[in-house]
Design an enzyme around this catalytic site. Structure first.
Site, mmCIF file in Angstrom:
data_model
loop_
_atom_site.group_PDB
_atom_site.id
_atom_site.type_symbol
_atom_site.label_atom_id
_atom_site.label_comp_id
_atom_site.label_asym_id
_atom_site.label_seq_id
_atom_site.Cartn_x
_atom_site.Cartn_y
_atom_site.Cartn_z
ATOM 1 N N CYS A 51 0.846 -1.182 0.000
ATOM 2 C CA CYS A 51 0.000 0.000 0.000
ATOM 3 C C CYS A 51 0.888 1.241 0.000
ATOM 4 O O CYS A 51 2.093 1.157 0.184
ATOM 5 C CB CYS A 51 -0.858 0.041 1.259
ATOM 6 S SG CYS A 51 -1.914 -1.388 1.460
ATOM 7 N N GLY A 83 -0.847 0.464 -5.059
ATOM 8 C CA GLY A 83 -2.151 -0.113 -4.763
ATOM 9 C C GLY A 83 -3.219 0.527 -5.612
ATOM 10 O O GLY A 83 -3.290 1.755 -5.683
ATOM 11 N N ASN A 160 0.886 0.759 5.847
ATOM 12 C CA ASN A 160 1.527 0.005 4.775
ATOM 13 C C ASN A 160 2.352 -1.091 5.426
ATOM 14 O O ASN A 160 3.197 -0.808 6.270
ATOM 15 C CB ASN A 160 2.418 0.943 3.952
ATOM 16 C CG ASN A 160 3.372 0.194 3.034
ATOM 17 O OD1 ASN A 160 4.471 0.660 2.778
ATOM 18 N ND2 ASN A 160 2.979 -0.954 2.543
ATOM 19 N N GLY A 161 2.098 -2.350 5.036
ATOM 20 C CA GLY A 161 2.867 -3.457 5.598
ATOM 21 C C GLY A 161 1.950 -4.571 6.047
ATOM 22 O O GLY A 161 0.785 -4.634 5.649
ATOM 23 N N CYS A 317 13.054 -3.741 2.844
ATOM 24 C CA CYS A 317 12.673 -4.678 1.777
ATOM 25 C C CYS A 317 13.496 -4.417 0.513
ATOM 26 O O CYS A 317 13.371 -3.365 -0.115
ATOM 27 C CB CYS A 317 11.189 -4.506 1.471
ATOM 28 S SG CYS A 317 10.655 -5.382 -0.013
ATOM 29 N N TYR A 323 11.780 -3.832 -7.682
ATOM 30 C CA TYR A 323 10.516 -4.011 -8.380
ATOM 31 C C TYR A 323 9.430 -3.005 -7.994
ATOM 32 O O TYR A 323 8.742 -2.485 -8.863
ATOM 33 C CB TYR A 323 10.040 -5.430 -8.047
ATOM 34 C CG TYR A 323 8.818 -5.935 -8.760
ATOM 35 C CD1 TYR A 323 8.922 -6.620 -9.959
ATOM 36 C CD2 TYR A 323 7.550 -5.768 -8.207
ATOM 37 C CE1 TYR A 323 7.795 -7.118 -10.600
ATOM 38 C CE2 TYR A 323 6.423 -6.262 -8.847
ATOM 39 C CZ TYR A 323 6.550 -6.941 -10.035
ATOM 40 O OH TYR A 323 5.443 -7.426 -10.662
ATOM 41 N N SER A 364 10.040 -2.194 -16.995
ATOM 42 C CA SER A 364 10.558 -2.752 -15.748
ATOM 43 C C SER A 364 12.061 -3.009 -15.773
ATOM 44 O O SER A 364 12.741 -2.804 -14.784
ATOM 45 C CB SER A 364 9.812 -4.038 -15.407
ATOM 46 O OG SER A 364 9.888 -4.952 -16.477
ATOM 47 N N ASP A 426 15.167 -8.359 -17.832
ATOM 48 C CA ASP A 426 13.920 -8.096 -17.097
ATOM 49 C C ASP A 426 14.267 -7.979 -15.616
ATOM 50 O O ASP A 426 15.306 -8.464 -15.179
ATOM 51 C CB ASP A 426 12.893 -9.202 -17.345
ATOM 52 C CG ASP A 426 11.459 -8.696 -17.133
ATOM 53 O OD1 ASP A 426 11.292 -7.542 -16.693
ATOM 54 O OD2 ASP A 426 10.518 -9.455 -17.409
ATOM 55 N N CYS A 463 6.472 -14.026 1.305
ATOM 56 C CA CYS A 463 6.714 -12.823 2.105
ATOM 57 C C CYS A 463 5.604 -12.707 3.136
ATOM 58 O O CYS A 463 4.433 -12.831 2.800
ATOM 59 C CB CYS A 463 6.705 -11.586 1.207
ATOM 60 S SG CYS A 463 6.847 -10.046 2.134
HETATM 61 S S1 SF4 Z 1 10.375 -11.182 1.875
HETATM 62 FE FE1 SF4 Z 1 8.961 -9.465 1.541
HETATM 63 S S2 SF4 Z 1 9.890 -7.765 2.695
HETATM 64 FE FE2 SF4 Z 1 11.485 -9.308 2.406
HETATM 65 S S3 SF4 Z 1 12.532 -8.714 0.495
HETATM 66 FE FE3 SF4 Z 1 10.954 -10.189 -0.075
HETATM 67 S S4 SF4 Z 1 9.194 -8.913 -0.641
HETATM 68 FE FE4 SF4 Z 1 10.573 -7.616 0.567
#
Ligand code: SF4
Length: 539
Positions: A51, A83, A160-161, A317, A323, A364, A426, A463
């Site tokens: 988000c 988002g 966010n998270g 992260c 990305y 990208s 890519d 994740c």
């Molecule tokens: S696990 Fe989640 S927080 Fe950690 S690098 Fe990958 S996408 Fe990012």
């Protein structure tokens, strides 16, 4: 609401230890007590963002001349890539305000906010949110910011998270007699903040103490904007897993002064800095991991910095660089575009190809492709033309056209590729279902060789910190190694950037006040989770 309930929430130890190897990953899969993926937004092709949060406050006399609602709306437009499911803005006139002004809805920012709705969002401060659902269903009830009315006044939160220990936190809040109307982490955070801190409060609510207490109980992952009637708190989790930065609204004419010297017209706080210039703001700095900042009409100040458990390193992260983030955003003192170029340079060092030219899957992989070209000495040329209107078609493709896959999304610049040995860059491969049709398109246009180079390592693990990743079986890197994948997608060769190479590329030009604490989450690449994995989850 529940503002006087004693708070005794669970501790961070309620998460499991720090590593998720392949074997205990299988163990995790057996634990089906609560499948957190249930109700999430669908992961249709690749990774999906979390988000975006945004906040703005005017300085000086109120009512302000600063168009706060418009500033927030434009700030959210700049965060739209984080988002696209729903968005909302909440504003306040200040201490004497009876209510917050709220407008939320499903869909894209430009469809939710009209001139009329923006006019109704009068105020001197406000927060906004744009959402992709990672931990609760995509429904209007989960739109943020959340607003609750406590005995001490209204409170609004944008998040966010994803809380790694949300299930135990949720159970504990429910045991305290607090009702939760959604499965959203963000509502849980809102209600947890409405509980009294254990040391009690003498003269009304001590919001910094409540926030600090919450942060000690929930180590990650979150960046929060929390609005009271006359102030905004910005909060970043102690690991710094999700981004949050501060900008200064400056006068249109700076005269001879720098943005740092000139008095602020207002302050903004945002997941990313990419929208600051378009709203007349200048990037100032990041909110540090564990930091609580307070924004008032008088300015911005640090209230506290909450330490990480056991002096662990930061865990920003790394996929924000790879990305998620917009290329013009700044993290850790460096522009995302520059880091992506550095990834391309590193990729050229690790996986050079004897070829005629380098190109990218737009947009990208473009920054990494330029880096690869500079390091390898090969020249860069575009080979794919993206159809920017493809998302607007309502025609269901026939089976024959569906087989052509991405052909409708991209056209090949055949004069650039005819007879050429091509390196195509890519940024990542998730399911591996888009690169094959692109290779076929380029071969049909006359490319003699197509070598795929991926500017990030293979994606292998889930994740738990706010990013929706397809299942283990759906991640192509769990099914095929690089050579097998090359064969599968019809490439002459395929190679990934190494994990060490990615970390080096990210950290090479990073500017940090505390270099010994620098660290990045690479859990989806390595299975090593910085804050532990939740016991209740399966994947
Ligand atoms: S696990 Fe989640 S927080 Fe950690 S690098 Fe990958 S996408 Fe990012």
């Amino acid at each position: 609401m529940q503002s006087n309930v004693e708070c005794n929430l669970p501790t961070p130890e309620s998460t499991t230890p720090t590593s998720c190897s392949e074997s205990n990953g299988v163990e995790l899969e057996k634990r089906n007590a609560y499948n957190k993926r249930a109700g999430r937004g669908q992961v249709l092709s690749g990774l999906t963002h979390e988000c975006g949060v945004f906040g703005a406050i005017a300085c000086g006399d109120w009512p302000t001349q600063v168009d706060i609602a418009q500033v927030i709306c434009l700030g959210l437009v700049a965060l739209q890539h984080r988002g696209q499911e729903s968005a909302g803005i909440v504003t306040s006139a200040g201490k004497c305000a009876k209510n917050f002004n709220v407008h939320k809805g499903m869909g894209m920012i430009n469809n939710i906010f009209t001139d009329d709705s923006i006019k109704k969002l009068k105020g001197n401060l406000g927060i906004g949110h744009t959402r992709y659902s990672t931990a609760a269903a995509s429904e209007a009830v989960n739109c943020q910011p959340f607003v609750v009315h406590t005995q001490h006044g209204a409170l609004a939160i944008g998040h966010n998270g994803e809380l790694v220990n949300c299930d135990s936190l949720r159970r504990n809040v429910l045991e305290r007699g607090v009702g939760l109307s959604t499965h959203s982490d963000s509502e849980l955070i809102t209600q947890a903040l409405c509980l009294n801190p254990p040391e009690g409060e003498r003269d009304g609510p001590d919001w910094p103490a409540r926030i600090r207490h919450f942060m000690q109980l929930a180590p990650m992952s979150y960046s929060l904007v929390i609005m009271l009637k006359d102030k905004i708190y910005g909060v970043r989790d102690p690991y710094g897993n999700r981004p949050l930065c501060i900008g200064k609204i400056v006068p249109l004419d700076l005269g001879n002064q720098t943005p740092e010297e000139v008095p602020a017209d207002g302050w903004v706080i945002s997941s990313e800095s990419c929208g600051f210039l378009s709203i007349g703001a200048r990037y100032m700095r990041e909110v540090e991991p564990g930091e609580i900042v307070e924004m008032t009409r008088n300015g911005i100040r640090t209230i506290d910095i909450v330490e990480r458990p056991e002096q662990k390193k930061q865990a920003f992260c790394i996929f924000e660089y790879v990305y998620f983030a917009r290329s013009d955003s700044i993290f850790e003192g460096q522009m995302v575009y520059s880091v992506r170029m550095e990834c391309g340079r590193q990729l050229a060092r690790e996986a050079l190809v004897n070829a005629d030219m380098v190109s990218s899957v737009p947009e990208s992989g473009t920054a990494a492709a330029h880096g690869y070209a500079r390091e390898s000495g090969l020249h860069f040329a575009e080979v794919l033309c993206k159809n920017r209107y493809v998302g607007r078609t309502f025609i269901q493709p026939s089976p024959r056209l569906r087989q052509l896959g991405v052909a409708k999304k991209f056209g090949a610049l055949s004069e650039n590729v005819k007879g050429k040995r091509l390196v195509l860059i890519d940024d990542s491969i998730v399911r591996g279902n888009t690169i094959g049709p692109i290779i076929r398109l380029l071969r049909d246009a006359g490319a003699s060789e197509v070598h795929i180079r991926i500017a990030s390592p293979p994606l292998l693990y889930p994740c738990y910190m706010g990013i929706n990743i397809p299942t283990r079986e759906e991640l192509i890197a769990n099914q095929l190694d690089a050579d097998q994948l090359a064969k599968h997608v019809g490439a002459d060769s395929l190679a990934y950037l190494s994990v060490e190479g990615l970390v080096q590329a990210v950290q090479r030009n990073l500017k940090s006040a505390n270099p010994t604490q620098v660290g990045h989450c690479t859990a989806c690449l390595t299975g090593e989770y910085p804050g532990g994995v939740p016991q209740e989850l399966s994947w």
